[in-house]
Design an enzyme around this catalytic site. Sequence first.
Site, PDB file in Angstrom:
ATOM      1  N   GLY A   1       1.337  -5.588   4.585  1.00  0.00           N
ATOM      2  CA  GLY A   1       1.419  -4.108   4.852  1.00  0.00           C
ATOM      3  C   GLY A   1       1.392  -3.186   3.794  1.00  0.00           C
ATOM      4  O   GLY A   1       1.185  -3.366   2.646  1.00  0.00           O
TER       5      GLY A   1
ATOM      6  N   ILE B   1      -4.396  -2.555  -2.767  1.00  0.00           N
ATOM      7  CA  ILE B   1      -4.553  -1.060  -2.342  1.00  0.00           C
ATOM      8  C   ILE B   1      -4.032  -0.113  -3.293  1.00  0.00           C
ATOM      9  O   ILE B   1      -4.551   1.089  -3.512  1.00  0.00           O
ATOM     10  CB  ILE B   1      -3.932  -0.866  -0.895  1.00  0.00           C
ATOM     11  CG1 ILE B   1      -4.853  -1.834   0.168  1.00  0.00           C
ATOM     12  CG2 ILE B   1      -4.129   0.533  -0.358  1.00  0.00           C
ATOM     13  CD1 ILE B   1      -6.238  -1.637   0.527  1.00  0.00           C
TER      14      ILE B   1
ATOM     15  N   CYS C   1      -2.640  -7.875   3.539  1.00  0.00           N
ATOM     16  CA  CYS C   1      -2.482  -9.106   2.994  1.00  0.00           C
ATOM     17  C   CYS C   1      -2.587 -10.247   3.900  1.00  0.00           C
ATOM     18  O   CYS C   1      -2.255  -9.901   5.317  1.00  0.00           O
ATOM     19  CB  CYS C   1      -1.658  -9.380   1.910  1.00  0.00           C
ATOM     20  SG  CYS C   1      -1.357  -7.936   0.675  1.00  0.00           S
TER      21      CYS C   1
END
Length: 614
Positions: A69, A45, A2
């Site tokens: 992350g 994700i 992101c």
Amino acid sequence: MCGIIGLNFTSSNRDLFRVTNHRGPDYTAEKKFDKFTLGHNRLSIVDHDELSHQPMTSACGKYTIVFNGEVYNHAALREKLRHDYPFKTRSDTEAILYSYIEYGEECVQMLRGMFAFAIYDNERDRLFCARDRLGIKPFVYYCKDGSFAFGSEIKVILEALNHTPDINKEAISQYLHYLYVPCPNTIFNGIMKLPPGCTLLYEKGTVNIQKYWDIDDYKGIHRGMGESEIITSLDGILDESVKMRMIADVELGTFLSGGIDSSMILYYMQKHSDKKINTYTLGFKGAKKYDETDDAKVMADYFGTHHTQIDIDPDAGELLPTMVSHFDEPFGNPTALLIHELTKETKKLATVALAGDGGDEVFGGYPRYEAVLVADALSRVPKSVFGLLSKFTRFLPESSSGNHKLRRIKTFVNSLSKSEDEMYEDWIGYFNDEELEQLFKEYKPYRHTVKDLWNTQAYEEGLLKSSIVDLQTFLPNNLLNYGDAMSMANSFEVRFPLIDHKVVEFMTGIDSGYRIKNGQTKYLMKKILQGKIPDRIINKPKLGLNPPMGMWLKKDLRKFIEEYLSYESVTKRGIFNYAHIRKIIQEHETNKRDRSLHIWALIVLEEWFRQYID
């Protein structure tokens, strides 16, 4: 993956929170408080639920997080906390948030993954930030006269400010020497990088940075461990590291170069998948000597993967402006262009891939590590002998085709007459101090971050020392820097199992002689993989992912040499002596010296000036 943003002042830029949409095109949002504003660009994700959108606020309403992350042990963290906190998602974001509320700043010690995040306490007007141990995810910030801003990229801060900060002149020298601007500097005065393994607390106008992880703490902790036990333990740690990084709610695969690093990752991946692994390989049209597609095909066939070969013929000239715009500061490693093209094409097939970056630093793969051992063996020879020898080697011609082997040999011989710290600085540097004095119209000394760090290492083992120095300089500032910038330019996530901090800690703790043993680089990797992958892959020489820079300078980049490095352009810029730039170009064109990366660095710097300053 992101983009994160935050500031404690009002910006006139209404589109500020969309500046890094490429990092997270799935959802963009901001949240305003009395004294702070947080923003986030999301690339989904894991857990696509809207409740996982950011900025995310705790149930009590006091704490809000923005996070970039992946934390791979988030399920275990959630399990520990679920009886005391009202979890609404299965996201790692929420696990970090409640871990902070429960454990405070010590929560970073429990996180396993790659991350950069900020948590705002709106009752105390207090901001807590952290960056992962190895520096996989970026975090930049600005603090001046009561104004504070942070982001995943420099461009966010530039867009938030109503002025462009002055250029950091030291950073220009450092860039030309290392081909990157080393942490904590950026190219702009006042904008800084948070170092890897550090936290940042902003409160009452003051920034306080603390180091929460130090690789030096792990030196020698497994010194007495025998080879058999080392191999068994390392095998288990690597297996777990790869398995953790296979969790995703989107299509996932792995980059496969045909080298031992990516082959090791594939070996572990196939152990934990009940379906074919997706593998992606980069090939070069018209540049076969840079190509490892045949070896990658051997590995793909061996494990029966769903294999895709991506053949590219990039125009470096066309890609140059794009590359510069995503780094926001000069960056001179041309491999970045290849990663951009690889992730751009792979994005059509998947959203996440594992990669073997860091394997050389951790396991002992670089030729310079072998050179450390050779230099140590020659240490009893009077340095005056090598000083005399270097007077002759400097006359040997070098290749301008992009093969840097002869240049590296000459650098090695010429450095043997110097002290150990200066020798290693020479090996990883490009424009040296003597040359920078000739290049700049006004030269000023600059900090040599590699040499300075080398001299803080209070032990004699050169191989371990060089590895630790690289893990703290070359890896985050160079490899991980382009890995993030170029993949995020294409909204693509790359994961690095070989630099899981548990792997790094273990390798730092054992005898450094296991990095290179019996003349074999990456000795432990090869022992683990023996009989499990084809011998051809284990025994092949290191090639590395290198672009055909020699070809590019004669073809795609020729126009940039003629324009960007012309007398008119150099004189107008007013920083460099044109005569020395002309000398560099002539040395390269006559094969006297391999100047490909020096010329590329100057071209990139001029492109950066045109985009960000002019």
